[in-house]
Design a protein around this motif. Structure first.
Motif, mmCIF file in Angstrom:
data_model
loop_
_atom_site.group_PDB
_atom_site.id
_atom_site.type_symbol
_atom_site.label_atom_id
_atom_site.label_comp_id
_atom_site.label_asym_id
_atom_site.label_seq_id
_atom_site.Cartn_x
_atom_site.Cartn_y
_atom_site.Cartn_z
ATOM 1 N N ALA A 111 0.819 -1.212 0.000
ATOM 2 C CA ALA A 111 0.000 0.000 0.000
ATOM 3 C C ALA A 111 0.853 1.262 0.000
ATOM 4 N N ASN A 112 1.909 1.279 0.801
ATOM 5 C CA ASN A 112 2.750 2.479 0.863
ATOM 6 C C ASN A 112 3.454 2.727 -0.465
ATOM 7 N N ARG A 115 0.926 4.352 -2.720
ATOM 8 C CA ARG A 115 0.759 5.771 -2.373
ATOM 9 C C ARG A 115 1.928 6.602 -2.913
ATOM 10 N N ASP A 116 3.136 6.062 -2.805
ATOM 11 C CA ASP A 116 4.309 6.790 -3.274
ATOM 12 C C ASP A 116 4.342 6.858 -4.796
ATOM 13 N N TYR A 118 1.868 6.867 -6.865
ATOM 14 C CA TYR A 118 0.825 7.735 -7.420
ATOM 15 C C TYR A 118 0.628 8.964 -6.532
ATOM 16 N N ARG A 119 1.712 9.581 -6.138
ATOM 17 C CA ARG A 119 1.637 10.691 -5.187
ATOM 18 C C ARG A 119 0.909 11.899 -5.757
ATOM 19 N N GLU A 123 -5.824 11.853 -2.971
ATOM 20 C CA GLU A 123 -5.642 10.943 -1.837
ATOM 21 C C GLU A 123 -6.868 10.073 -1.609
ATOM 22 N N ILE A 126 -6.941 7.266 -4.159
ATOM 23 C CA ILE A 126 -5.960 6.225 -3.849
ATOM 24 C C ILE A 126 -6.480 5.310 -2.742
ATOM 25 N N GLU A 127 -7.002 5.892 -1.678
ATOM 26 C CA GLU A 127 -7.479 5.079 -0.556
ATOM 27 C C GLU A 127 -8.654 4.208 -0.982
ATOM 28 N N LEU A 130 -7.087 1.274 -3.009
ATOM 29 C CA LEU A 130 -6.054 0.430 -2.403
ATOM 30 C C LEU A 130 -6.456 -1.033 -2.221
#
Length: 230
Positions: A111-112, A115-116, A118-119, A123, A126-127, A130
């Motif tokens: 997951a991290n 997130r990185d 597709y920064r 937000e 993304i969540e 996920l």
């Protein structure tokens, strides 16, 4: 068996078996209630959950310059979302079946990294996406855990995952897994996860090869409401 692979590979597999606009209604001749996408040992994944994840995936993908100009059909995105959600729930069920003393949040599902990667994406999108983005890696982590529980910590990762696959298949034989026929069926095979409709399947090892530039030919001609991308 390895489930860790690029998102475009998942989409490529979905494009091979998914076509048309999928309905959110119950399917005649099945035991599904309207709005159900899958049911795994009594735990329901709703069409709404699939749609939410798919919408997030589409929004995230359209911010990725590496996919600029690429268009996916709505069916492809929804099948990729459904796959991720189902694999994640299968992993949760396996942890419970084999009394593994961990919680799903402790498993590294990538997951991290998502997130990185597709920064620049929203937000919230993304969540929402996920659970679908990380389903494959989550299940890989579970197979590794239940395999090591069987063969011991001294075993190699390959040996542990192979043992995990065997234990997953034992569970699968008696598990109550129902997939709405509007979505792709999913099965854990000896060397691959079968994602299929009408007996079409793609080996895990072939996914990266089949992830070509245009994995969803013809999607650009669909109405805007039935595609992702421009």
């Amino acid at each position: 068996m390895s489930l860790r692979r690029p998102l475009t590979a998942v989409l490529a597999a979905s494009a091979l078996v998914g076509s048309g606009l999928l309905s959110g209604c119950g399917v005649s001749g099945t035991q599904f209630y309207p709005g159900e996408a899958a049911r795994i040992d009594g735990d329901v994944i709703t069409v709404g959950e699939v749609d939410e994840a798919a919408a997030g995936m589409c929004e995230v993908l359209t911010t990725d310059p590496r996919l600029e100009g690429q268009v996916f059909s709505g069916a492809t995105i929804r099948n990729a979302a459904e796959r991720g959600l189902v694999l994640r729930q299968i992993g949760v069920e396996l942890l419970d079946e084999y009394d593994i003393e961990t919680i799903p949040d402790d498993i590294d599902d990538g997951a991290n990294a998502i997130r990185d990667n597709y920064r620049d994406a929203d937000e919230g999108a993304i969540e929402a996406a996920l659970p679908a983005f990380t389903g494959d890696q989550f299940l890989f982590g579970v197979l590794l855990l239940i395999g090591r529980d069987e063969v011991g910590e001294e075993a190699s990762e390959e040996e542990a995952v192979a043992a995990g696959v065997q234990r997953a298949q034992v569970w699968q034989e008696s598990a109550d897994i129902e997939i709405n026929p509007a979505f792709d069926a999913i099965e854990i095979g000896d060397e691959q996860v079968l994602t299929s409709r009408d007996d079409v399947s793609v080996a895990v090892s072939d996914f990266a090869v089949s992830a070509a530039t245009d994995v969803d030919g013809g999607a650009a001609d669909l109405p805007e409401s039935q595609r992702c991308g421009r």
